[in-house]
Each structure stands twice: as structure tokens, then as C-alpha cells.
Design a protein around this motif. Structure first.
Motif, PDB file in Angstrom:
ATOM      1  N   ASN A  69       3.076   1.294 -13.290  1.00 25.87           N
ATOM      2  CA  ASN A  69       2.559   1.165 -11.933  1.00 25.87           C
ATOM      3  C   ASN A  69       1.278   1.954 -11.725  1.00 25.87           C
ATOM      4  O   ASN A  69       0.879   2.200 -10.618  1.00 25.87           O
ATOM      5  CB  ASN A  69       3.639   1.620 -10.944  1.00 25.87           C
ATOM      6  N   GLY A  70       0.665   2.386 -12.788  1.00 33.56           N
ATOM      7  CA  GLY A  70      -0.566   3.156 -12.646  1.00 33.56           C
ATOM      8  C   GLY A  70      -0.266   4.607 -12.351  1.00 33.56           C
ATOM      9  O   GLY A  70       0.877   5.006 -12.132  1.00 33.56           O
ATOM     10  N   PRO A  71      -1.303   5.415 -12.330  1.00 29.87           N
ATOM     11  CA  PRO A  71      -1.097   6.859 -12.137  1.00 29.87           C
ATOM     12  C   PRO A  71      -0.657   7.189 -10.720  1.00 29.87           C
ATOM     13  O   PRO A  71      -1.038   6.528  -9.769  1.00 29.87           O
ATOM     14  CB  PRO A  71      -2.475   7.444 -12.432  1.00 29.87           C
ATOM     15  N   VAL A  72       0.151   8.215 -10.630  1.00 30.98           N
ATOM     16  CA  VAL A  72       0.596   8.725  -9.339  1.00 30.98           C
ATOM     17  C   VAL A  72      -0.006  10.109  -9.185  1.00 30.98           C
ATOM     18  O   VAL A  72      -0.056  10.889 -10.130  1.00 30.98           O
ATOM     19  CB  VAL A  72       2.141   8.807  -9.291  1.00 30.98           C
ATOM     20  N   SER A  73      -0.487  10.418  -7.987  1.00 33.08           N
ATOM     21  CA  SER A  73      -1.077  11.733  -7.744  1.00 33.08           C
ATOM     22  C   SER A  73       0.037  12.760  -7.593  1.00 33.08           C
ATOM     23  O   SER A  73       0.911  12.617  -6.731  1.00 33.08           O
ATOM     24  CB  SER A  73      -1.923  11.700  -6.478  1.00 33.08           C
ATOM     25  N   VAL A  74       0.014  13.779  -8.450  1.00 34.33           N
ATOM     26  CA  VAL A  74       1.023  14.826  -8.390  1.00 34.33           C
ATOM     27  C   VAL A  74       0.338  16.184  -8.386  1.00 34.33           C
ATOM     28  O   VAL A  74      -0.819  16.326  -8.770  1.00 34.33           O
ATOM     29  CB  VAL A  74       2.002  14.747  -9.587  1.00 34.33           C
ATOM     30  N   ILE A  82       7.086  20.045  -9.584  1.00 35.37           N
ATOM     31  CA  ILE A  82       6.112  18.952  -9.486  1.00 35.37           C
ATOM     32  C   ILE A  82       6.385  18.167  -8.214  1.00 35.37           C
ATOM     33  O   ILE A  82       7.517  17.763  -7.950  1.00 35.37           O
ATOM     34  CB  ILE A  82       6.199  18.033 -10.718  1.00 35.37           C
ATOM     35  N   ARG A  83       5.351  17.956  -7.436  1.00 36.19           N
ATOM     36  CA  ARG A  83       5.464  17.204  -6.178  1.00 36.19           C
ATOM     37  C   ARG A  83       4.508  16.025  -6.212  1.00 36.19           C
ATOM     38  O   ARG A  83       3.359  16.157  -6.623  1.00 36.19           O
ATOM     39  CB  ARG A  83       5.112  18.098  -4.990  1.00 36.19           C
ATOM     40  N   VAL A  84       4.995  14.882  -5.745  1.00 36.33           N
ATOM     41  CA  VAL A  84       4.162  13.690  -5.654  1.00 36.33           C
ATOM     42  C   VAL A  84       3.407  13.755  -4.336  1.00 36.33           C
ATOM     43  O   VAL A  84       3.998  13.963  -3.277  1.00 36.33           O
ATOM     44  CB  VAL A  84       5.028  12.410  -5.727  1.00 36.33           C
ATOM     45  N   LEU A  85       2.094  13.592  -4.424  1.00 40.08           N
ATOM     46  CA  LEU A  85       1.263  13.634  -3.217  1.00 40.08           C
ATOM     47  C   LEU A  85       1.426  12.340  -2.430  1.00 40.08           C
ATOM     48  O   LEU A  85       1.662  11.280  -3.004  1.00 40.08           O
ATOM     49  CB  LEU A  85      -0.201  13.847  -3.595  1.00 40.08           C
ATOM     50  N   PRO A  86       1.282  12.403  -1.106  1.00 37.92           N
ATOM     51  CA  PRO A  86       1.415  11.190  -0.289  1.00 37.92           C
ATOM     52  C   PRO A  86       0.320  10.167  -0.618  1.00 37.92           C
ATOM     53  O   PRO A  86      -0.769  10.517  -1.072  1.00 37.92           O
ATOM     54  CB  PRO A  86       1.287  11.684   1.148  1.00 37.92           C
ATOM     55  N   SER A  87       0.641   8.912  -0.380  1.00 42.82           N
ATOM     56  CA  SER A  87      -0.310   7.829  -0.633  1.00 42.82           C
ATOM     57  C   SER A  87      -1.501   7.955   0.298  1.00 42.82           C
ATOM     58  O   SER A  87      -1.369   8.364   1.445  1.00 42.82           O
ATOM     59  CB  SER A  87       0.360   6.480  -0.401  1.00 42.82           C
ATOM     60  N   ALA A  90      -3.442   1.800   1.401  1.00 42.40           N
ATOM     61  CA  ALA A  90      -2.381   0.801   1.534  1.00 42.40           C
ATOM     62  C   ALA A  90      -1.941   0.311   0.156  1.00 42.40           C
ATOM     63  O   ALA A  90      -0.760   0.056  -0.074  1.00 42.40           O
ATOM     64  CB  ALA A  90      -2.865  -0.370   2.385  1.00 42.40           C
ATOM     65  N   GLU A  91      -2.883   0.219  -0.770  1.00 36.41           N
ATOM     66  CA  GLU A  91      -2.556  -0.226  -2.125  1.00 36.41           C
ATOM     67  C   GLU A  91      -1.628   0.772  -2.821  1.00 36.41           C
ATOM     68  O   GLU A  91      -0.674   0.387  -3.493  1.00 36.41           O
ATOM     69  CB  GLU A  91      -3.841  -0.404  -2.929  1.00 36.41           C
ATOM     70  N   GLU A  92      -1.887   2.073  -2.651  1.00 41.27           N
ATOM     71  CA  GLU A  92      -1.015   3.096  -3.233  1.00 41.27           C
ATOM     72  C   GLU A  92       0.373   3.051  -2.613  1.00 41.27           C
ATOM     73  O   GLU A  92       1.376   3.206  -3.313  1.00 41.27           O
ATOM     74  CB  GLU A  92      -1.616   4.494  -3.029  1.00 41.27           C
ATOM     75  N   THR A  93       0.430   2.832  -1.307  1.00 37.00           N
ATOM     76  CA  THR A  93       1.710   2.733  -0.624  1.00 37.00           C
ATOM     77  C   THR A  93       2.508   1.554  -1.156  1.00 37.00           C
ATOM     78  O   THR A  93       3.703   1.682  -1.450  1.00 37.00           O
ATOM     79  CB  THR A  93       1.510   2.595   0.899  1.00 37.00           C
ATOM     80  N   LEU A  94       1.874   0.400  -1.313  1.00 36.48           N
ATOM     81  CA  LEU A  94       2.542  -0.783  -1.845  1.00 36.48           C
ATOM     82  C   LEU A  94       3.012  -0.542  -3.277  1.00 36.48           C
ATOM     83  O   LEU A  94       4.129  -0.917  -3.645  1.00 36.48           O
ATOM     84  CB  LEU A  94       1.603  -1.992  -1.786  1.00 36.48           C
ATOM     85  N   ALA A  95       2.182   0.120  -4.078  1.00 37.90           N
ATOM     86  CA  ALA A  95       2.558   0.412  -5.465  1.00 37.90           C
ATOM     87  C   ALA A  95       3.788   1.312  -5.506  1.00 37.90           C
ATOM     88  O   ALA A  95       4.693   1.104  -6.316  1.00 37.90           O
ATOM     89  CB  ALA A  95       1.388   1.056  -6.196  1.00 37.90           C
ATOM     90  N   ARG A  96       3.837   2.309  -4.636  1.00 38.29           N
ATOM     91  CA  ARG A  96       5.006   3.201  -4.600  1.00 38.29           C
ATOM     92  C   ARG A  96       6.255   2.472  -4.147  1.00 38.29           C
ATOM     93  O   ARG A  96       7.341   2.713  -4.665  1.00 38.29           O
ATOM     94  CB  ARG A  96       4.737   4.374  -3.668  1.00 38.29           C
ATOM     95  N   GLU A  97       6.116   1.580  -3.173  1.00 37.77           N
ATOM     96  CA  GLU A  97       7.266   0.794  -2.718  1.00 37.77           C
ATOM     97  C   GLU A  97       7.799  -0.075  -3.852  1.00 37.77           C
ATOM     98  O   GLU A  97       9.011  -0.175  -4.051  1.00 37.77           O
ATOM     99  CB  GLU A  97       6.884  -0.070  -1.523  1.00 37.77           C
TER     100      GLU A  97
END
Length: 161
Positions: A69-74, A82-87, A90-97
């Protein structure tokens, strides 16, 4: 038929009145297909069923499992967690969903006694690969497992002759 008296057209009815309602939304569709549950010794069949199920119901979810799903900002906090940063988009939000949905579907398809091994994994692609590794093995491993049995059987036949 001039004298029949039916020269007048039939009366027209006024259009029906409808009460003011909110704009209609797309209907919510609920899938009635059951997820295939992974059973011991049936990984290959399960994987085929899961691929077809996911590709049919939500192809982008299957793509997340296959390609990632591509890189996630952490970030790491002061305690080393380790904490995942908020999206941010809108594209990042959809990818996380999609990632969450893919992981959830995979976990729901596992037997309950194996959930503890996979529930902490955060990436659906890694989860799929771990399930494959745990339940499917690879062809080389299976080949190695079968060869010693054939060798032992062959030696046994030599000893009896």
C-alpha cells in the motif's frame, strides 16, 4: 363514429405530488458471500478462494495485498514506540482504509487459534506472506520433506530383497 359523443380526449390527471425528501443516496449493498476460512493442509485452495473473493468484491483490496500500500508516515515517540502519523491527503486516507480492510478480511479468514500470531502485523501484504509461509510453505521445502521419505522407502525395499 361521429355521433358517438367520444370526441373529447380523456381527462389528464395532475402529476402526483411527492413529499420533500432528502436527496437519495446510493443503496448500501451487503455481501452475503462467506469468507473462506483457512483449514490445516488446505492453504492452496484457501488462497485461490481468497483471491477470487477479494478480486470480485473489492479489487483495490486485492491489489493492496498483492502489491502493498505504499509507505506510511511513522515516527517514534520518546518511549521508543512507533506511531503512525495521521493522513494528510484524501488519497492517504483511502489507502489506509484499504489497508485496514484488507488486514481485517485476512484476519477474519483465519482460524481463531491462529489470530494471535498475525493480529499485530500492520501490513496486509506482509500478513498474506506470513500466512503463506506458515500454512503453505514453499515448493522447495515441500520437495525436501518428500525426498527423505522416498529415500527411506527405497532403502527399506533394498533391505527386504
Amino acid at each position: 363514429m361521429e355521433g358517438s359523443g367520444n370526441d373529447n380526449p380523456p381527462p389528464t390527471l395532475p402529476p402526483p405530488t411527492t413529499p420533500q425528501t432528502a436527496p437519495q443516496q446510493a443503496p448500501h449493498i451487503v455481501s452475503t458471500i462467506k469468507l473462506p476460512i483457512l483449514k490445516k493442509g488446505e492453504y492452496n485452495i484457501w488462497a485461490i478462494k481468497m483471491e477470487h473473493y477479494l478480486a470480485h468484491t473489492d479489487y483495490p483490496i486485492w491489489e493492496v495485498i498483492q502489491k502493498g500500500n505504499g509507505p506510511v508516515s511513522v515516527t517514534t515517540d520518546t518511549d521508543g514506540v512507533i506511531r503512525v502519523l495521521p493522513s494528510r491527503t484524501a488519497e492517504e486516507t483511502l489507502a489506509r482504509e484499504r489497508e485496514r480492510k484488507a488486514r481485517t478480511i485476512l484476519l477474519m479468514a483465519l482460524p481463531e487459534d491462529h489470530l494471535a500470531k498475525f493480529h499485530k502485523m500492520t501490513d496486509a501484504k506482509d500478513t498474506w506472506e506470513a500466512i503463506k509461509s506458515r500454512f503453505g510453505g514453499n515448493d522447495e521445502y515441500k520437495k525436501m520433506q518428500d525426498e527423505p521419505k522416498a529415500l527411506v522407502t527405497y532403502e527399506f525395499h533394498l533391505m527386504q530383497t
